[in-house]
Design an enzyme around this catalytic site. Structure first.
Site, PDB file in Angstrom:
ATOM      1  N   CYS A 271       5.892   6.199   2.348  1.00  0.00           N
ATOM      2  CA  CYS A 271       6.440   5.212   1.407  1.00  0.00           C
ATOM      3  C   CYS A 271       7.539   5.818   0.552  1.00  0.00           C
ATOM      4  CB  CYS A 271       5.340   4.688   0.485  1.00  0.00           C
ATOM      5  SG  CYS A 271       3.996   3.877   1.335  1.00  0.00           S
TER       6      CYS A 271
HETATM    7  C1  BEZ Z   1       2.260   7.069   3.547  1.00  0.00           C
HETATM    8  O1  BEZ Z   1       3.002   6.308   2.952  1.00  0.00           O
HETATM    9  O2  BEZ Z   1       2.619   8.202   3.830  1.00  0.00           O
HETATM   10  C2  BEZ Z   1       0.901   6.643   3.942  1.00  0.00           C
HETATM   11  C3  BEZ Z   1       0.221   5.691   3.213  1.00  0.00           C
HETATM   12  C4  BEZ Z   1      -1.055   5.329   3.609  1.00  0.00           C
HETATM   13  C5  BEZ Z   1      -1.630   5.902   4.718  1.00  0.00           C
HETATM   14  C6  BEZ Z   1      -0.926   6.842   5.466  1.00  0.00           C
HETATM   15  C7  BEZ Z   1       0.339   7.219   5.073  1.00  0.00           C
END
Ligand code: BEZ
Length: 212
Positions: free
Chosen positions: A45
Site C-alpha cells: 500500500c
Molecule cells: C501490503 O500492503 O503490503 C499488504 C497488506 C495486507 C496484506 C499483505 C500485504
C-alpha cells in the site's frame, strides 16, 4: 447491494486526510478513482499511494480525482503519510479516507471474508461525472495495482464515450482502435473516420485514433 458497471456509485460522507468528504459533492463534474487499501503501514500500500501521488497530474489532465480509503483512522493515516513521503519520494497529495467503522468498505463490498474478515481487498472503482460506476476491479492484498493501467482504462472510457470505437488488447493512447460493429452506414463511416479504415474481417475494422 451488489455494484456493477452502470450502478450509481453509493454516496457517503467520511473523514479524510483533507477533512470530511461527501463523495458526490467532492467529485462534482470530475471523474473519480476510488480505491481501497487493506491497512496502514503495509508495504504494498505504501508503494501504491506513492505511485498514485506521482501520477496525480496525469489523472488531473483527464479530469480525474483520486480518492483512496484504508480501514484505519485519519490520525493513523497522517502518521503513515510521513512514511510515504520519506520512502516514495513524493507527498501523499490526494485524500485518504479513514474508515474505522467500515462504512465505505461495506457500501462498496471491499471486504471479502474468504480473504480476510476485517481488512479490505484492493478494489478500484472508476466513477464518471454522472456518478455511474464505469469500471471496477479487485486485486488481492498481495498484488500491487498498476496505476498506468488505470490511466489507460480512463483513456479508453473517455475516448469510447465520444467516438464510435472500442480499444483493442494492449491499446495505448494514440494507437489504432476498432470501429464498433454496429456502425455499418458507409456515409457515417466516411464522416467519422476520414483517415479510412482497414477491414481485417467484416467485424474487425481498424482505424487510427479519431481524436488524434
Ligand atoms: C501490503 O500492503 O503490503 C499488504 C497488506 C495486507 C496484506 C499483505 C500485504
Amino acid at each position: 447491494m451488489t455494484l456493477h458497471i452502470g450502478s450509481i456509485a453509493p454516496d457517503f460522507t467520511q473523514d479524510s486526510t483533507e477533512g470530511p468528504i461527501s463523495l458526490h459533492q467532492h467529485l462534482g463534474t470530475s471523474w473519480g478513482i476510488l480505491f481501497s487499501h487493506p491497512k496502514d503501514f503495509t508495504p504494498v500500500c505504501t508503494t501504491e499511494l506513492g505511485r498514485a501521488s506521482q501520477l496525480k497530474e496525469e489523472f488531473a489532465k483527464r479530469n480525474v480525482k483520486l480518492l483512496a480509503v484504508s480501514v484505519d483512522d485519519v490520525e493513523s493515516h497522517h502518521r503513515w503519510a510521513g512514511d510515504i513521503e520519506e520512502t516514495q519520494g513524493t507527498k501523499l497529495n490526494f485524500p485518504l479516507l479513514g474508515d474505522p467503522d467500515r462504512k465505505v468498505a461495506k457500501l462498496y463490498d471491499m471486504i471479502h471474508p474468504e480473504a480476510n474478515d476485517t481488512l479490505t481487498v484492493r478494489s478500484v472503482f472508476v466513477i464518471d461525472p454522472s456518478k455511474k460506476i464505469r469500471a471496477l476491479f479487485t486485486y488481492p492484498a498481495s498484488t500491487g495495482r498498476n496505476f498506468e493501467e488505470i490511466l489507460r482504462l480512463v483513456d479508453s472510457l473517455q475516448l469510447t464515450d465520444s467516438h464510435k470505437v472500442a480499444t483493442p488488447a494492449d491499446w495505448k493512447d494514440g494507437g489504432d482502435v476498432v470501429i464498433v460493429p454496429a456502425l455499418q452506414d458507409p456515409k457515417e463511416l466516411a464522416e467519422r473516420f476520414p483517415k479510412g479504415f482497414r477491414a481485417v474481417k467484416p467485424y474487425l475494422r481498424l482505424t487510427p485514433q479519431p481524436n488524434r
